[in-house]
Every structure is written in C-alpha cells, then in structure tokens.
Design a protein around this motif. Structure first.
Motif, PDB file in Angstrom:
ATOM      1  N   ILE A 193       0.824  -1.202   0.000  1.00 21.76           N
ATOM      2  CA  ILE A 193       0.000   0.000   0.000  1.00 21.76           C
ATOM      3  C   ILE A 193       0.861   1.256   0.000  1.00 21.76           C
ATOM      4  CG2 ILE A 193      -0.183   0.062   2.518  1.00 21.76           C
ATOM      5  CD1 ILE A 193      -3.046   1.120   2.133  1.00 21.76           C
ATOM      6  N   ARG A 194       2.057   1.153   0.591  1.00 23.20           N
ATOM      7  CA  ARG A 194       2.960   2.291   0.565  1.00 23.20           C
ATOM      8  C   ARG A 194       3.715   2.293  -0.767  1.00 23.20           C
ATOM      9  NH1 ARG A 194       7.099   4.275   5.348  1.00 23.20           N
ATOM     10  NH2 ARG A 194       7.820   6.182   4.283  1.00 23.20           N
ATOM     11  N   PRO A 195       3.737   3.424  -1.467  1.00 21.20           N
ATOM     12  CA  PRO A 195       4.412   3.441  -2.771  1.00 21.20           C
ATOM     13  C   PRO A 195       5.914   3.213  -2.632  1.00 21.20           C
ATOM     14  CG  PRO A 195       3.813   5.669  -2.101  1.00 21.20           C
ATOM     15  CD  PRO A 195       3.171   4.743  -1.122  1.00 21.20           C
ATOM     16  N   ILE A 196       6.404   2.185  -3.346  1.00 20.40           N
ATOM     17  CA  ILE A 196       7.831   1.862  -3.359  1.00 20.40           C
ATOM     18  C   ILE A 196       8.260   1.717  -4.814  1.00 20.40           C
ATOM     19  CG2 ILE A 196       9.587   0.160  -2.761  1.00 20.40           C
ATOM     20  CD1 ILE A 196       8.021  -0.509  -0.269  1.00 20.40           C
ATOM     21  N   LYS A 197       9.296   2.468  -5.177  1.00 19.25           N
ATOM     22  CA  LYS A 197       9.817   2.400  -6.543  1.00 19.25           C
ATOM     23  C   LYS A 197      11.240   1.860  -6.489  1.00 19.25           C
ATOM     24  CE  LYS A 197      11.009   6.198  -8.589  1.00 19.25           C
ATOM     25  NZ  LYS A 197      10.942   7.516  -9.279  1.00 19.25           N
ATOM     26  N   VAL A 198      11.444   0.721  -7.126  1.00 20.32           N
ATOM     27  CA  VAL A 198      12.775   0.118  -7.184  1.00 20.32           C
ATOM     28  C   VAL A 198      13.585   0.823  -8.269  1.00 20.32           C
ATOM     29  CG1 VAL A 198      14.087  -1.987  -7.608  1.00 20.32           C
ATOM     30  CG2 VAL A 198      11.895  -2.104  -6.360  1.00 20.32           C
ATOM     31  N   THR A 199      14.717   1.386  -7.904  1.00 19.24           N
ATOM     32  CA  THR A 199      15.553   2.120  -8.854  1.00 19.24           C
ATOM     33  C   THR A 199      16.637   1.249  -9.480  1.00 19.24           C
ATOM     34  OG1 THR A 199      16.958   2.894  -7.028  1.00 19.24           O
ATOM     35  CG2 THR A 199      15.127   4.315  -7.706  1.00 19.24           C
ATOM     36  N   SER A 200      17.097   0.249  -8.740  1.00 20.05           N
ATOM     37  CA  SER A 200      18.115  -0.658  -9.318  1.00 20.05           C
ATOM     38  C   SER A 200      18.137  -1.973  -8.543  1.00 20.05           C
ATOM     39  CB  SER A 200      19.506  -0.008  -9.290  1.00 20.05           C
ATOM     40  OG  SER A 200      19.965   0.139  -7.963  1.00 20.05           O
ATOM     41  N   VAL A 201      18.488  -3.050  -9.260  1.00 24.38           N
ATOM     42  CA  VAL A 201      18.615  -4.378  -8.650  1.00 24.38           C
ATOM     43  C   VAL A 201      19.895  -5.022  -9.175  1.00 24.38           C
ATOM     44  CG1 VAL A 201      17.582  -6.649  -8.315  1.00 24.38           C
ATOM     45  CG2 VAL A 201      16.106  -4.631  -8.553  1.00 24.38           C
ATOM     46  N   THR A 202      20.698  -5.505  -8.251  1.00 24.92           N
ATOM     47  CA  THR A 202      21.926  -6.216  -8.620  1.00 24.92           C
ATOM     48  C   THR A 202      21.846  -7.623  -8.039  1.00 24.92           C
ATOM     49  OG1 THR A 202      23.198  -4.163  -8.581  1.00 24.92           O
ATOM     50  CG2 THR A 202      24.438  -6.215  -8.518  1.00 24.92           C
ATOM     51  N   MET A 203      21.971  -8.660  -8.909  1.00 23.50           N
ATOM     52  CA  MET A 203      21.849 -10.047  -8.447  1.00 23.50           C
ATOM     53  C   MET A 203      23.080 -10.838  -8.840  1.00 23.50           C
ATOM     54  SD  MET A 203      17.813 -11.006  -9.057  1.00 23.50           S
ATOM     55  CE  MET A 203      17.821 -10.556 -10.802  1.00 23.50           C
ATOM     56  N   ASN A 204      23.472 -11.717  -7.917  1.00 25.59           N
ATOM     57  CA  ASN A 204      24.601 -12.622  -8.162  1.00 25.59           C
ATOM     58  C   ASN A 204      24.212 -14.032  -7.716  1.00 25.59           C
ATOM     59  OD1 ASN A 204      26.568 -10.593  -9.007  1.00 25.59           O
ATOM     60  ND2 ASN A 204      26.518  -9.892  -6.872  1.00 25.59           N
ATOM     61  N   GLY A 205      24.650 -15.088  -8.477  1.00 26.36           N
ATOM     62  CA  GLY A 205      24.375 -16.464  -8.097  1.00 26.36           C
ATOM     63  C   GLY A 205      23.651 -17.199  -9.198  1.00 26.36           C
ATOM     64  N   ASN A 206      22.930 -18.233  -8.828  1.00 22.70           N
ATOM     65  CA  ASN A 206      22.188 -19.038  -9.784  1.00 22.70           C
ATOM     66  C   ASN A 206      20.728 -19.134  -9.350  1.00 22.70           C
ATOM     67  OD1 ASN A 206      22.137 -21.049  -7.712  1.00 22.70           O
ATOM     68  ND2 ASN A 206      24.212 -21.679  -8.351  1.00 22.70           N
ATOM     69  N   ASP A 207      19.948 -19.906 -10.101  1.00 18.62           N
ATOM     70  CA  ASP A 207      18.511 -19.985  -9.807  1.00 18.62           C
ATOM     71  C   ASP A 207      18.236 -20.537  -8.420  1.00 18.62           C
ATOM     72  OD1 ASP A 207      18.082 -18.985 -12.275  1.00 18.62           O
ATOM     73  OD2 ASP A 207      17.430 -20.873 -13.200  1.00 18.62           O
ATOM     74  N   ALA A 208      19.074 -21.395  -7.938  1.00 17.02           N
ATOM     75  CA  ALA A 208      18.840 -22.008  -6.632  1.00 17.02           C
ATOM     76  C   ALA A 208      19.278 -21.114  -5.493  1.00 17.02           C
ATOM     77  CB  ALA A 208      19.563 -23.363  -6.548  1.00 17.02           C
ATOM     78  N   SER A 209      20.275 -20.286  -5.749  1.00 17.89           N
ATOM     79  CA  SER A 209      20.799 -19.423  -4.690  1.00 17.89           C
ATOM     80  C   SER A 209      21.214 -18.089  -5.298  1.00 17.89           C
ATOM     81  CB  SER A 209      21.996 -20.096  -3.995  1.00 17.89           C
ATOM     82  OG  SER A 209      22.547 -19.244  -3.024  1.00 17.89           O
ATOM     83  N   LEU A 210      20.417 -17.073  -5.020  1.00 14.91           N
ATOM     84  CA  LEU A 210      20.700 -15.724  -5.520  1.00 14.91           C
ATOM     85  C   LEU A 210      20.885 -14.761  -4.350  1.00 14.91           C
ATOM     86  CD1 LEU A 210      18.180 -15.191  -8.479  1.00 14.91           C
ATOM     87  CD2 LEU A 210      20.667 -15.355  -8.632  1.00 14.91           C
ATOM     88  N   ARG A 211      21.725 -13.794  -4.597  1.00 12.93           N
ATOM     89  CA  ARG A 211      21.907 -12.690  -3.638  1.00 12.93           C
ATOM     90  C   ARG A 211      21.579 -11.391  -4.380  1.00 12.93           C
ATOM     91  NH1 ARG A 211      25.898  -9.136  -1.487  1.00 12.93           N
ATOM     92  NH2 ARG A 211      25.744  -8.970   0.805  1.00 12.93           N
ATOM     93  N   ALA A 212      20.543 -10.690  -3.901  1.00 16.31           N
ATOM     94  CA  ALA A 212      20.050  -9.512  -4.611  1.00 16.31           C
ATOM     95  C   ALA A 212      20.183  -8.267  -3.743  1.00 16.31           C
ATOM     96  CB  ALA A 212      18.596  -9.700  -5.019  1.00 16.31           C
ATOM     97  N   ASN A 213      20.677  -7.206  -4.378  1.00 17.34           N
ATOM     98  CA  ASN A 213      20.824  -5.902  -3.714  1.00 17.34           C
ATOM     99  C   ASN A 213      19.829  -4.932  -4.361  1.00 17.34           C
ATOM    100  OD1 ASN A 213      21.575  -3.472  -2.610  1.00 17.34           O
ATOM    101  ND2 ASN A 213      23.778  -3.845  -2.796  1.00 17.34           N
TER     102      ASN A 213
END
Length: 234
Positions: A193-213
């Motif tokens: 309900i609170r407006p949130i806009k994602v400006t950037s996403v950085t992901m490392n890893g594979n489909d089973a284990s990802l780390r996202a910033n």
C-alpha cells in the motif's frame, strides 16, 4: 428819545483747540500699536498651529482606522474561506471512511479505514517504522533471507521541508534466496500500500541461490499545522 430793546445775540463759541501730540506720546502710541499687532500675530500663529496639529491627528486616526478595517475585512475573508475548506475536507474524509477499497487493504482489521492512508503516505520520515515494515510485513512474505536493510537517519521537525509535495526517501536492502523467492519479493513490493519504486537491482548467483541488492525509494507527506494568530495593527 426812543430806545428799542435789541436782542443780544451770543457770540459764537470758539472751537476747542485739539491737543497736539508731542513726540513722546506718538512713540507711546506706536509702541502700543506694535504690541497689539504682536499679540494678534502670536494668537494667529497659535491658532494655525493648533489647526495643523488637530488636522494631522485626525488624519492619523483616519488612516489607522482604515488599516484596522482592511485587516478585519481580510481576516473575515480568510476565515470564511477556511470554513468552506474545512467543510469540504470533512466531506472527503467521510467519503474515505466508507471507501471499500481502503477497507480491503487494512493491515489490521481493528484499524480505521483512514489509517490505510497514513500507512500509504506517512506524515514523517519514520526510519525505524520503515525498516520494521520492510522486514516483517513485506520481505518476509516471500521467504527470502534478509541480510541487511539500510534506511536514512530520522530528522527532527526543523529538518522537515516546508512543502505540500511528497518527500522522497531512499533506502536499500540485501536479500538472498532462490530465483522464485526473489521474483515473489518483487511482486510483493508492487502490491504494498505504501508506494515503493525500485531504482536498481543487482543479483549474483544461480537460480537455486541468488543474492540480490535492491535500491529503492518511498515517500512521506509532511504534516501541516493550522495555527490561529493575532496581528497588532500599528
């Protein structure tokens, strides 16, 4: 010898002699006339000064009265507009209370419907509440592991900008989990309900284990206070 009585006609009286003015008397009369003239000039000057002072005083009172009346008319006009705006605002709030869409997104069934508005757009930059909401109400739904959350420091009332526009708040968080969990997390962010806009996403890893910033922004609307003040007209 005949004698005839003759009427005796009195001899005409001699005109009285006009006393002649001596040099001393002339000077006395001139000095006396000068004194009278001086007194009249002083009296006229006093009268003119009194009239000017009275006129200036009356003009000042007239000008002051006009300023007071103009200020009263302005205050009365402002008060009338405020009453009209308050009545319109009350109608809008009453409409929000009965809004079914707001009622459907309440985080707590016991909360009022209007609290959803405050949940969507808080009145201050409450960093602690933002971090708690992210961790407990949003990020935890997808099952990801929350590694860190970075929110801005809270500011006092003196640091709140004086604006009617929403203020942007930047924040970031790091999570880890499977690709499906990360994708579910992004959908949960879209549905908040609170407006949130994602400006950037950085992901490392594979489909089973990802780390996202995630870097994102949200907003808050500074509260406005209504104060009745008095103005002294000088």
């Amino acid at each position: 010898m005949a004698s005839a009585a003759k009427d005796q006609v009195p001899a005409p009286a001699k005109p009285e002699a006009v006393p002649r003015l001596t040099g001393l008397k002339k000077r006395q009369q001139i000095e006396l006339a000068g004194r009278y003239m001086f007194i009249w000039v002083v009296a006229a000057a006093v009268a003119v000064s009194f009239c000017l002072a009275t006129g200036q005083f009356l003009f000042s009172k007239w000008e002051y009265t006009n300023r007071v009346l103009n200020a009263k008319y302005k205050a009365s006009d402002t008060l009338g507009k405020n009453i009209t705006a308050a009545n319109e605002l009350k109608k809008q709030v009453d409409a929000l209370v009965a809004n079914a869409d707001l009622a459907s997104v309440k985080t707590n069934p016991d909360d009022s419907t209007t609290k959803s508005v405050l949940d969507a757009l808080p009145i201050k930059n409450d960093s602690a509440a933002l971090a708690t909401s992210l961790q407990q109400a949003i990020l935890s739904r997808s099952g990801v592991t929350v590694e860190s959350i970075s929110v801005p420091a809270e500011v006092g009332d003196e640091g709140v900008p004086n604006t009617f526009e929403p203020v942007e708040v930047q924040f970031s968080f790091v999570v880890s989990g499977s690709y499906d969990k990360i994708r579910t997390l992004t959908r949960d962010l879209e549905r908040t309900i609170r407006p949130i806009k994602v400006t950037s996403v950085t992901m490392n890893g594979n489909d089973a284990s990802l780390r996202a910033n995630f870097d994102a922004v949200t907003y808050y609307q500074p509260a406005k206070s209504v104060n009745a003040t008095q103005e002294t007209i000088k």
